[in-house]
Design an enzyme around this catalytic site. Sequence first.
Site, mmCIF file in Angstrom:
data_model
loop_
_atom_site.group_PDB
_atom_site.id
_atom_site.type_symbol
_atom_site.label_atom_id
_atom_site.label_comp_id
_atom_site.label_asym_id
_atom_site.label_seq_id
_atom_site.Cartn_x
_atom_site.Cartn_y
_atom_site.Cartn_z
ATOM 1 N N GLN A 20 -0.893 14.669 5.706
ATOM 2 C CA GLN A 20 -0.136 13.846 6.645
ATOM 3 C C GLN A 20 0.524 14.705 7.721
ATOM 4 O OE1 GLN A 20 1.247 10.811 3.160
ATOM 5 N NE2 GLN A 20 2.266 10.445 5.105
ATOM 6 N N ARG A 64 6.298 5.141 1.550
ATOM 7 C CA ARG A 64 6.421 4.170 2.643
ATOM 8 C C ARG A 64 7.877 3.979 3.023
ATOM 9 N NH1 ARG A 64 2.004 -0.236 3.599
ATOM 10 N NH2 ARG A 64 2.531 -0.711 5.742
ATOM 11 N N CYS A 65 8.505 5.081 3.368
ATOM 12 C CA CYS A 65 9.954 5.062 3.553
ATOM 13 C C CYS A 65 10.341 6.317 4.295
ATOM 14 C CB CYS A 65 10.597 5.022 2.174
ATOM 15 S SG CYS A 65 12.102 5.944 1.943
ATOM 16 N N GLU A 75 7.293 1.116 7.739
ATOM 17 C CA GLU A 75 7.985 1.213 6.461
ATOM 18 C C GLU A 75 9.021 0.122 6.240
ATOM 19 O OE1 GLU A 75 9.025 5.213 7.220
ATOM 20 O OE2 GLU A 75 7.214 5.981 6.268
#
Lengths: 164, 805
Positions: free
Chosen positions: B236, B383-384, B759
């Site tokens: 990522q 996802r944060c 997110e």
Amino acid sequence: MAKMHVKMTVNGKEVEALAEPRTLLIHFLREDLNITGPHIGCESSHCGACTVDIDGKSVKSCTMFVGQANGTDITTVEGLTNPDGSLGVIQEMFREHHGLQCGYCTPGMITRAHRLLQENPSPTEEEVRFGMAGNLCRCTGYQNIVKAIMASADMLNAQKEAAE
Amino acid sequence: MNDQTLTPEERAANLKGMGSSRKRVEDVRFTQGKGNYVDDIKLDGMLFGDFVRSPYAHARVVSINAEEALKVPGVLAVITAKDLEPLGLHWMPTLAGDKQMVLADGKVLFQGQEVAFVVAEDRYAAADGVELVEVEYEELPVIVDPFEALQSDVVLREDLDPAADGAHGPRKHHNHIFTWEQGDKDATEAVLAEADVVVEEMVYYHRTHPCPLETCGSVASMDKVTGKLTLWGTFQAPHAVRTVASLISGIAEHNIRVISPDIGGGFGNKVGVYPGYICSIVASIVTGKPVKWVEDRMDNLMSTAFARDYWMQGKIAATKEGKITGLWCHTTADHGGFDACADPTKFPAGFMNICTGSYDIPVAYLAVDGVYTNKAPGGVAYRCSFRVTEAAYFIERMIEVLAIKLNMDAAELRRINFIKADQFPYQSALGWEYDSGDYHTAWDKALKAVDYEGLRKEQAQQLEDFKAGKTRKLMGIGLTHFTEIVGAGPVKNCDILGLGMFDSCEIRIHPTGSAIARLGTISQGQGHATTFAQIIASEIGLPADDITLEEGDTDTAPYGLGTYGSRSTPVAGAATAMAARKIRAKAQMIAAYLLEVHDDDVEFDVDRFVVKGAPERFKTMKEIAFAAYNQAIPGLEPGLEAVSYYDPPNMTYPFGAYICVVDIDVDTGETDIRSFYALDDCGTRINPMIIEGQVHGGLTEALAIAMGQEIAYDEMGNHKTATLMDFFIPTSWETPTYVTDHTTTPSPHHPIGAKGVGESPNVGGVPCFSNAVHDAFRPFGLTQSHMPHDHWRVWKTARELGLHA
């Protein structure tokens, strides 16, 4: 390890090869035939990323030996593109309705949807949700996948009617 | 050239710029199975690597015998820590300032830890080799409870000097990692001591895992002739991986090329640096051949990344009327065997200090203690944006618990405590400056959309029916108003391993008026190739369809910190707009030259520069692009390209109002999500179709986490949820249909006002689902029951409340 002779039809082409009997079909497709559309997500039949169509049935190719596929007729997502290279109806509807994000589950989803719509050409939303429950997606929440498959059904039925 | 018959609106629509639900360019490849993921990479002579993993959660490694494994045809090498030690690669630095074993160095600290790396000609031979490596272990006492860890005499990390400070200050105990304090402790405790009402609750956010459908993997190829290492992988943050790989391997950074190909979902799992990456590099250097390593699903769930595992003890103070006067939180954070949390350096508990949420709370105090246990390392933001989900869950549970204590409606309690629209920019008690928001408008719109009053009446009726024995189902209404903090971040306070968290975009306009743009980020399904082209299209007036977008190749893309924490649009999206504006500024000079007027006498009009007051005199961007390459313009260099490295002045603060209705069968514990309404405000909207898709997906991940997904261990540290049979991922069958909505409050400091959205639905969704379950049982005295709310736990709650009598 002694190799066995296997012969099958993949996306309309005859394939003959020597493979270790323990080779999983997904590895044979991806590594021996370079058909990398079907993906590996769990190797335990849960996620459906490896779904291919074998003799008219949806099959998770991560839990089938290549020998078991001997003499079969296999279709992968690559075989669902139109002969002229344009997107097939289900592929186009997934794009139209944003039925994919990272694209990793997509080949399995589309291949499963292809079979589902053969089994049931006019499914209800509930039937689509039930019929697709063997394929996991982590990105879309399924809402647009369901939409894409419903739209595909309409379009395929309209095409069929026009042809009759 | 470009005809004048089209209106400006029609010309703008042709560009498919910002605001257009443009279809994704990525999908033509993906729908045909023509993506290129790391496991699709096949190189001549490529070898496969696989790990021998520890069956024990805590043990000494007495000996490793690879003799039998090396006899397997096709097995070429078995690498252990002893082989890596001379290279200094048996340990690696973590993103959190700790270090982690690449391969077991004398002991193991969690089940599934990497012990030896078997390199073979194909994946089957590697698996055979793994089976035959004999490892002798001597079991050690196992600690899986962070509270016990802080009391125990058992030293987990014998490599650390107990008297020395950790990366984030003093350590209180040999199993303690750090204490992080924010806010005013004394003032907060004074408020708590004198408040009308104080409620206290332990809110546990359980351990879970991002579990993208594609697992982690890499292919390393060391070219011994050129001395260049190419590393493909599920990264990522490819540039950060290149820098880290250079620093720890000693290979000069220009001799390393890192490529993130298509990534099959990340959700935080692919931010960290894992032993498999290092081992594939070493194996390639040793063998001189390319080496592939790809996790299987068990490897993934057991060893690379976990998320959450926060025990949050909270106290909230309020007046009798419900005005919140103070917030206190102490969190015990279970980090596992190594502190490998992915957070900016100065934030060892991420942005947990956003835990005052959407509320105007005058004083607050937060302390977080990080603790070692015998569990997998990680602590990624699933996802944060760096622990924002934990913070949002904490405050949204505390609000509900306070509403119970005050006997108030939880929607009204939120309303009277929201930060007001005229208070922005708002300085929070825990140190953040919220950029913009209009919470009351969003909240009222949401309540009206679901007919909140009607729902409450229906719920009351159902409760009466339940008590009268007419039904065995209860109805719960889940409320959440969340505020996120994304877009890390300003270089002055955000870095990872010393690398400032700016991001970048380079745009080159070709002579015929098409373009290529390259960014420091990397899409994992977010559709960057589609949306970033839309930003450029609107900014410079070339059609999005004529703009190629590339990411993920460190040899070609400008340096950036990657994609996670909803930072792509807030940071790289801003860089994209700024680079486009540099191009537009030069285009203005070229247009003025071609039109033979002064620079100030032309103005931008959708896809062209026109002479002010004479719109029939214009040069389109396509004409200007060609002129940039064929005219000798005095004072201007040829060409038309620009690069921008954008250091954001602040974070962005998306927010949203979510409401869901759940029906619960008290006899079976089954839950049925009847409806879910999600209103998101992510500032300026670039592609509504993609935003909606992000919300659907994030809500479904939230559904998983709240209702069943967990990483669980037994007391021996055995991992109990390492397959998709045990680790819950919702199918299309149990996933509800969502209703999405929005308000638009642009970010005042972002060039295009965008805030990020990927997110938000996870951050807001988890408390919303959980609050709905709690709300159903509120009339029977339930204040807090820990997630995940699977059928068994919900059934148990009903039983404990006496509902099965």
